[in-house]
Design an enzyme around this catalytic site. Structure first.
Site, PDB file in Angstrom:
ATOM      1  N   HIS A 144       2.021   2.020  -3.513  1.00 53.26           N
ATOM      2  CA  HIS A 144       1.038   2.742  -4.331  1.00 53.26           C
ATOM      3  C   HIS A 144       1.196   4.249  -4.139  1.00 53.26           C
ATOM      4  O   HIS A 144       1.122   5.024  -5.099  1.00 53.26           O
ATOM      5  CB  HIS A 144      -0.384   2.336  -3.947  1.00 53.26           C
ATOM      6  CG  HIS A 144      -0.865   1.070  -4.571  1.00 53.26           C
ATOM      7  ND1 HIS A 144      -0.817   0.832  -5.929  1.00 53.26           N
ATOM      8  CD2 HIS A 144      -1.435  -0.038  -4.021  1.00 53.26           C
ATOM      9  CE1 HIS A 144      -1.329  -0.360  -6.191  1.00 53.26           C
ATOM     10  NE2 HIS A 144      -1.707  -0.911  -5.049  1.00 53.26           N
ATOM     11  N   GLU A 193       0.827  -1.211   0.000  1.00 51.69           N
ATOM     12  CA  GLU A 193       0.000   0.000   0.000  1.00 51.69           C
ATOM     13  C   GLU A 193       0.863   1.264   0.000  1.00 51.69           C
ATOM     14  O   GLU A 193       0.530   2.257  -0.669  1.00 51.69           O
ATOM     15  CB  GLU A 193      -0.949  -0.016   1.209  1.00 51.69           C
ATOM     16  CG  GLU A 193      -1.937  -1.167   1.204  1.00 51.69           C
ATOM     17  CD  GLU A 193      -2.781  -1.241  -0.061  1.00 51.69           C
ATOM     18  OE1 GLU A 193      -3.081  -0.165  -0.635  1.00 51.69           O
ATOM     19  OE2 GLU A 193      -3.132  -2.350  -0.487  1.00 51.69           O
ATOM     20  N   GLU A 219      -0.728  -2.684  -9.709  1.00 45.93           N
ATOM     21  CA  GLU A 219      -0.683  -3.717  -8.671  1.00 45.93           C
ATOM     22  C   GLU A 219       0.651  -4.465  -8.699  1.00 45.93           C
ATOM     23  O   GLU A 219       1.235  -4.758  -7.648  1.00 45.93           O
ATOM     24  CB  GLU A 219      -1.845  -4.704  -8.860  1.00 45.93           C
ATOM     25  CG  GLU A 219      -3.205  -4.127  -8.534  1.00 45.93           C
ATOM     26  CD  GLU A 219      -3.310  -3.651  -7.096  1.00 45.93           C
ATOM     27  OE1 GLU A 219      -2.809  -4.338  -6.202  1.00 45.93           O
ATOM     28  OE2 GLU A 219      -3.894  -2.581  -6.878  1.00 45.93           O
TER      29      GLU A 219
END
Length: 274
Positions: free
Chosen positions: A149, A146, A203
């Protein structure tokens, strides 16, 4: 025929104009995993970060009112300890990230989820910890993913792509007389041919950067494989690969296995210094 040709040229010109408004950036350094893809941005980083801060403040305030914010001290201490080891490693990919106003909270919810907004505002859901019976190494894999990202500014990139695509589709539909149905079809085509594959690319990048962040922080990168195996067992039947915003389970596990081996020397070195 000449009229259609002129229309096609006009659509192409509008596309080129939209693309030239984009800034080409390299948000992160490649690291050992070698993520070096350049990105085109049409949305400013400052604007997106401000929106993220406002959204985060509203969300955290709402969770506090519901009594679901940081209710389990042991979980909170555990998540914050992992974050405290991972965040300093962001310097490898982008030095400015060390100065972000990092924050992490645990939300009491059965949802198996975690996220990191632009600028370092994070949340981990208790369902992820409890339903997966996640180890610290597996939690580090999730949090690293995360954080990656946010480092890669994937939210800004998606917003930029949507902004450009929306402008081009609207102009093109008007020029070609496609109408409402035609414009909606063009939007679906954009998502199928461009939007979803880019999301899968995001991803994969987050997986690769995430395992390097975890390894540098002294967490076993191979835990990313066991983590996604557990995720797959929770998920039941898989979504068709060409309609999914995530890589297929088999592709993801294969990629994570290969890249976790690539960063194992970083993990071994980090273990020696802890």
């Amino acid at each position: 025929m000449k009229y259609k040709s002129m229309l096609k040229q006009a659509v192409l010109a509008s596309s080129m104009l939209a693309l030239t408004a984009c800034e080409t950036v390299q948000t992160t350094q490649g690291g050992v995993v070698g993520v070096n893809r350049e990105q085109k941005m049409a949305v400013s980083a400052d604007a997106l970060e401000q929106a993220a801060r406002e959204q985060y403040a509203q969300l955290i305030a709402a969770e506090a009112r519901k009594g679901t914010l940081n209710t389990n001290p042991a979980q909170v201490a555990r998540i914050k300890a992992i974050a405290a080891r991972i965040v300093p490693q962001t310097n490898v990919f982008r030095p400015d990230a060390r100065s972000w106003a990092w924050e992490v909270n645990v939300l009491t919810s059965p949802e198996v989820n975690a996220w990191c907004m632009p600028g370092g505002k994070m949340a981990v859901y208790s369902g992820l910890i409890e339903k997966l019976q996640a180890t610290d190494d597996e939690l580090a894999a999730v949090m690293g993913h995360e954080i990656a990202h946010a480092l890669r500014e994937h939210a800004r990139e998606r917003a930029s792509q949507q902004m450009v695509a929306s402008g081009v589709i609207s102009v093109g539909s008007a020029l070609l007389g496609l109408g409402q149905i035609g414009q909606q079809g063009a939007q679906y085509a954009y998502m199928g041919l461009v939007g979803l594959p880019n999301s899968r690319a995001h991803e994969t990048e987050a997986d690769r950067l995430g395992i390097e962040l975890a390894a540098r922080a002294g967490y076993d990168p191979r835990a990313a494989v066991t983590l996604w195996q557990k995720m797959g067992q929770l998920g039941g039947g898989g979504t068709p690969k060409f309609l999914s915003t995530h890589p297929s389970q088999a592709d993801r596990l294969s990629d994570l296995t290969a890249y976790s081996q690539r960063v194992m020397p970083l993990y071994e070195q980090a273990r020696k210094t802890r």
